[in-house]
Scaffold this motif. Structure first.
Motif, PDB file in Angstrom:
ATOM      1  N   UNK A 155       0.850  -1.198   0.000  1.00 50.92           N
ATOM      2  CA  UNK A 155       0.000   0.000   0.000  1.00 50.92           C
ATOM      3  C   UNK A 155       0.880   1.239   0.000  1.00 50.92           C
ATOM      4  N   UNK A 156       0.253   2.377  -0.242  1.00 51.83           N
ATOM      5  CA  UNK A 156       0.936   3.654  -0.046  1.00 51.83           C
ATOM      6  C   UNK A 156       0.654   4.128   1.373  1.00 51.83           C
ATOM      7  N   UNK A 157       1.590   4.861   1.949  1.00 46.00           N
ATOM      8  CA  UNK A 157       1.354   5.375   3.301  1.00 46.00           C
ATOM      9  C   UNK A 157       0.208   6.380   3.287  1.00 46.00           C
ATOM     10  N   UNK A 158       0.134   7.144   2.219  1.00 49.71           N
ATOM     11  CA  UNK A 158      -0.998   8.036   1.970  1.00 49.71           C
ATOM     12  C   UNK A 158      -1.503   7.707   0.574  1.00 49.71           C
ATOM     13  N   UNK A 159      -2.720   7.205   0.492  1.00 44.73           N
ATOM     14  CA  UNK A 159      -3.258   6.760  -0.791  1.00 44.73           C
ATOM     15  C   UNK A 159      -3.348   7.895  -1.794  1.00 44.73           C
ATOM     16  N   UNK A 189       4.955  10.754   2.245  1.00 46.70           N
ATOM     17  CA  UNK A 189       5.211  11.123   3.639  1.00 46.70           C
ATOM     18  C   UNK A 189       6.682  11.427   3.910  1.00 46.70           C
ATOM     19  N   UNK A 190       7.563  10.810   3.175  1.00 48.28           N
ATOM     20  CA  UNK A 190       9.015  10.976   3.390  1.00 48.28           C
ATOM     21  C   UNK A 190       9.379  10.533   4.808  1.00 48.28           C
ATOM     22  N   UNK A 332      -6.472   8.598  12.778  1.00 52.17           N
ATOM     23  CA  UNK A 332      -5.264   7.841  12.443  1.00 52.17           C
ATOM     24  C   UNK A 332      -4.152   8.783  11.999  1.00 52.17           C
ATOM     25  N   UNK A 333      -4.534   9.799  11.279  1.00 54.45           N
ATOM     26  CA  UNK A 333      -3.556  10.782  10.816  1.00 54.45           C
ATOM     27  C   UNK A 333      -2.896  11.487  11.998  1.00 54.45           C
ATOM     28  N   UNK A 334      -3.705  11.836  12.979  1.00 51.46           N
ATOM     29  CA  UNK A 334      -3.133  12.514  14.159  1.00 51.46           C
ATOM     30  C   UNK A 334      -2.132  11.612  14.874  1.00 51.46           C
ATOM     31  N   UNK A 335      -2.419  10.311  14.838  1.00 51.31           N
ATOM     32  CA  UNK A 335      -1.540   9.361  15.525  1.00 51.31           C
ATOM     33  C   UNK A 335      -0.253   9.114  14.717  1.00 51.31           C
ATOM     34  N   UNK A 336      -0.409   8.873  13.419  1.00 47.88           N
ATOM     35  CA  UNK A 336       0.751   8.477  12.609  1.00 47.88           C
ATOM     36  C   UNK A 336       1.523   9.663  12.037  1.00 47.88           C
ATOM     37  N   UNK A 337       0.829  10.765  11.849  1.00 41.11           N
ATOM     38  CA  UNK A 337       1.436  11.889  11.130  1.00 41.11           C
ATOM     39  C   UNK A 337       1.340  13.188  11.927  1.00 41.11           C
ATOM     40  N   UNK A 339       3.435  15.376  12.497  1.00 40.66           N
ATOM     41  CA  UNK A 339       4.147  16.507  11.891  1.00 40.66           C
ATOM     42  C   UNK A 339       3.468  17.005  10.624  1.00 40.66           C
ATOM     43  N   UNK A 340       2.404  16.337  10.228  1.00 41.16           N
ATOM     44  CA  UNK A 340       1.681  16.791   9.044  1.00 41.16           C
ATOM     45  C   UNK A 340       1.356  15.645   8.115  1.00 41.16           C
ATOM     46  N   UNK A 341       0.238  15.811   7.410  1.00 39.64           N
ATOM     47  CA  UNK A 341      -0.227  14.759   6.500  1.00 39.64           C
ATOM     48  C   UNK A 341       0.232  15.033   5.079  1.00 39.64           C
ATOM     49  N   UNK A 342       1.368  15.641   4.960  1.00 39.15           N
ATOM     50  CA  UNK A 342       1.962  15.825   3.644  1.00 39.15           C
ATOM     51  C   UNK A 342       1.492  17.087   2.948  1.00 39.15           C
ATOM     52  N   UNK A 343       1.889  17.211   1.701  1.00 44.39           N
ATOM     53  CA  UNK A 343       1.630  18.440   0.949  1.00 44.39           C
ATOM     54  C   UNK A 343       0.920  18.152  -0.365  1.00 44.39           C
TER      55      UNK A 343
END
Lengths: 430, 264
Positions: A155-159, A189-190, A332-337, A339-343
């Protein structure tokens, strides 16, 4: 005695993988623009070929400049090592080809980059590797879709482009219960925003073309192995645990344990498929990696401003970004990301395809092109470009409609970006 | 090669060669928490250059069944029984860190089975800090951190790996994470408690890293003094993990030392 301390992310981004050049003292990573390397003598040559000594033989297999990038990304991700490839697609193909052959099966998220979907759905199928695409948010789908011949969960970390946040811990648990590895495409996500290995992923890759490079001047990929998956204990990976007649009957797991996957990927995958990275490309991507920790916070900061603007705009029916409370993966985003959910994110423009066309053609700062993760802001209409080969049903599964617009927020002045979007949205509604 | 020692599975990497009674034999013995693959390049070289190679996994490590052995003499006795299982009368021994103590204990108490010993990164006494031992006993990840960071020269995380594309810290962490709980502590306690009986008569080579912070060069002196005629090679730019940090220099030292002998 002070306790041990690892270098921080920022330090690794600048230094990992490179000592000042022993020949010249060059502080910058030299570009070893060479195909091959002179052997000291015939014994040395034989030892290099037979993996009795470390070193470089031929730049399709390894190159000193490329090796710096590989080691640096491995360090940033916390892996045992990495292999840089000609593109992100080449990294995906290298991973699959290293793990399995005809008759194997992959369980993959249905929300993938269109190119990855093509590879899995059509091209690999022609070579006897089947893929079942599932809803990445449905953990039961992951479990149910595993077959006796399954060799990988992916999978992708962010679809893409619905920004489904992968519940890496849970999917990794499902994979490991089935003695299978989980691989993620971590491009969006880098390692700055997310460390998939810390959540149980076993393999990951980046399209280094995107945020790792950040400048949009070089195509490349990087495949990283956590070294944590026990191929021998799994018993499902003959490519890594059985003698390989293509390399003196080497059993890669026996030979190198934690490095088995990368050893086979390099010694067979790069040797035979040849999708290696050029040294100049590695140098260019390294220039980006050295500022990743400075760029990503700015990408995220500007993205949040643009998302907030679009979320209240009358011409926008929906904004899809995991940090918005109405996104299915908000928690889930708050837990895993944190620092931010990407750009990179999507939104739905009112007025469907005609409005989308007018909007994109009115933008002045955003560039209409097929890429993300550039320092410059980008826009694209997935249904007619990156995902155009997907069926309507697959598009729906991936959360794409005729009005979906994908933005990649760059490093320009955020207010300039908002003004550009505002003006173009108004034009789109006329 | 899969063997059986004490009724349990024992594993030794042979570089894909069968044991040949006509060849000389060399046994590689890994350090605390590690396995045969830490000698990957070096053991492969000797396997393809006329030697029988047994790069072993001590019990409870790598592919050898547990439980792990609790003392260095127990490990040394097990190595001798492994030689018996492989039908090897005498072998030279190459050890790393904990493995060096196994080597000298073998050479002291089973002299007829040992041709020569090469000791890569060693110290005597090999005292382990209370913090390290305690963290390992509690199975805390910080024990892996200490093993990883102190186990390499300070420049390693900021320098290049001679093995292209590999990240030494990550590799060490991954190997340690595969250990069963308690194994690292057992290894560390074994070396900490070890008492060298003396009496090693066979040729010995010390291969030491100038930047080794875990077993510094000076910490090998007592053992060097206790082995008559021992020779030393100090590799300037390497830390404790010489086989990975300075693979060619380590291999060259081993080639010179092992090939100069005439032992069977």
């Amino acid at each position: 005695m002070a306790g041990p301390k690892y270098p921080g992310f920022d330090t690794l981004a600048l230094h990992a993988g490179q000592s000042p050049d022993p020949a010249t003292g060059s502080r910058a990573v030299p570009i070893y623009q060479t195909t091959s390397y002179v052997f000291r003598d015939t014994e040395h040559a034989a030892s290099l070929f037979n993996m009795e000594r470390a070193g470089h033989v031929y730049s399709r297999i390894s190159n000193p400049t490329v090796a710096v990038l590989e080691e640096r990304v491995a360090a940033l991700e916390g892996g045992v090592g990495a292999i840089a490839t000609a593109s992100g697609q080449a990294a995906l193909h290298l991973a699959v080809a290293t793990l399995m052959g005809a008759g194997s099966h992959i369980v993959a998220s249905g929300s993938l980059y269109g190119g990855s979907h093509n590879l899995l759905a059509y091209t690999l199928k022609r070579f006897g590797i089947e893929t079942t695409f599932i809803n990445p948010r449905n953990l039961d789908d992951w479990k149910r879709s595993i077959r006796p011949n399954t060799r990988l969960l992916f999978s992708e970390t962010l679809g893409n482009p619905g920004l489904d946040v992968l519940d890496i811990d849970s999917v990794a648990g499902i994979a490991h219960d089935a003695k299978l590895p989980l691989m993620v495409d971590a491009t969006f996500t880098t390692p700055y925003l997310l460390k998939p290995f810390a959540h149980g992923a076993d393999l990951l890759y980046h399209s280094a073309t995107k945020f790792l490079g950040g400048h949009g001047v070089a195509i490349g990929g990087v495949l990283v192995d956590s070294g944590r998956f026990d191929w021998e204990a799994s018993g499902k990976f003959d490519t890594l645990t059985a003698p390989y007649s293509g390399f003196h009957n080497m059993d890669f797991e026996e030979e190198s344990g934690t490095r088995a996957f990368l050893l086979r990927a390099r010694r067979e995958g790069l040797r035979d498929f040849g999708a290696c990275m050029a040294p100049m490309t590695a140098f260019q991507i390294l220039q980006g990696v050295e500022t990743l920790h400075l760029r990503m916070p700015r990408h995220v900061e500007s993205t949040r401003k643009v998302v907030a603007f679009l979320a209240q705009h009358p011409a926008v029916s929906k904004v899809i970004y995991p940090e918005l409370p109405d996104h299915p993966d908000f928690s889930l985003s708050k837990k895993l990301l944190p620092l931010g959910a990407g750009a990179v994110f999507s939104f739905e423009i009112k007025g469907g395809r005609p409005a989308g066309k007018a909007f994109i053609e009115s933008l002045r700062i955003f560039s209409h092109l097929a890429n993300v993760g550039d320092a410059k802001s980008l826009v694209i209409h997935p249904a007619t470009t990156t995902h155009y080969r997907m069926t309507d049903e697959d598009l729906k599964k991936a959360g794409i409609t005729a009005g979906t617009v994908r933005l990649s927020i760059g490093l320009e002045d955020a207010q300039d970006l908002i003004d550009d979007l505002d003006r173009s949205l108004k034009i789109s509604q006329k | 090669m899969k063997l059986e020692v004490d009724g349990k599975a024992a594993y030794a990497y042979t570089a894909n060669h069968d044991i040949d009674p006509a060849k000389r034999s060399v046994v590689f013995i890994h350090g605390a928490g590690l396995d045969h693959s830490s000698f990957g390049l070096q053991s492969r070289y000797f396997g393809y250059h006329g030697w029988n190679v047994l790069a072993l996994d001590l019990p409870g490590h790598g592919r050898s069944a547990g439980p792990a052995l609790k003392s260095v003499p127990a490990m040394a006795d097990w190595v001798v029984r492994l030689l018996d299982a492989a039908k090897i009368a005498q072998a030279s021994l190459v050890g790393h860190s904990m493995g060096t103590l196994v080597c000298v204990d073998c050479a002291a108490r089973h002299a007829s089975r040992v041709g020569r010993v090469a000791l890569v990164a060693t110290a005597y006494p090999m005292k382990v800090s209370d913090a390290f031992l305690g963290a390992a006993e509690r199975n805390e990840y910080s024990a892996f951190d200490m093993s990883t960071i102190w186990g390499h020269a300070p420049q390693v995380p900021l320098g290049g790996n001679p093995n292209p594309g590999m990240w030494m810290y990550g590799d060490t962490q991954a190997r340690l994470e595969r250990l069963a709980p308690g194994v690292l502590h057992g290894d560390l306690k074994a070396v900490n408690d070890y008492v060298f009986p003396g009496g090693v008569k066979c040729p010995a080579l010390f291969i030491l890293g100038r930047r080794d912070v875990m077993t510094p060069v000076r910490a090998a002196k007592a053992l060097q003094d206790a082995i008559p005629g021992a020779k030393s090679v100090v590799i300037d730019y390497s830390g404790h993990s010489l086989m990975a940090e300075a693979p060619d220099a380590t291999l060259d030292a081993l080639i010179g030392f092992l090939n100069s002998g005439t032992e069977p």
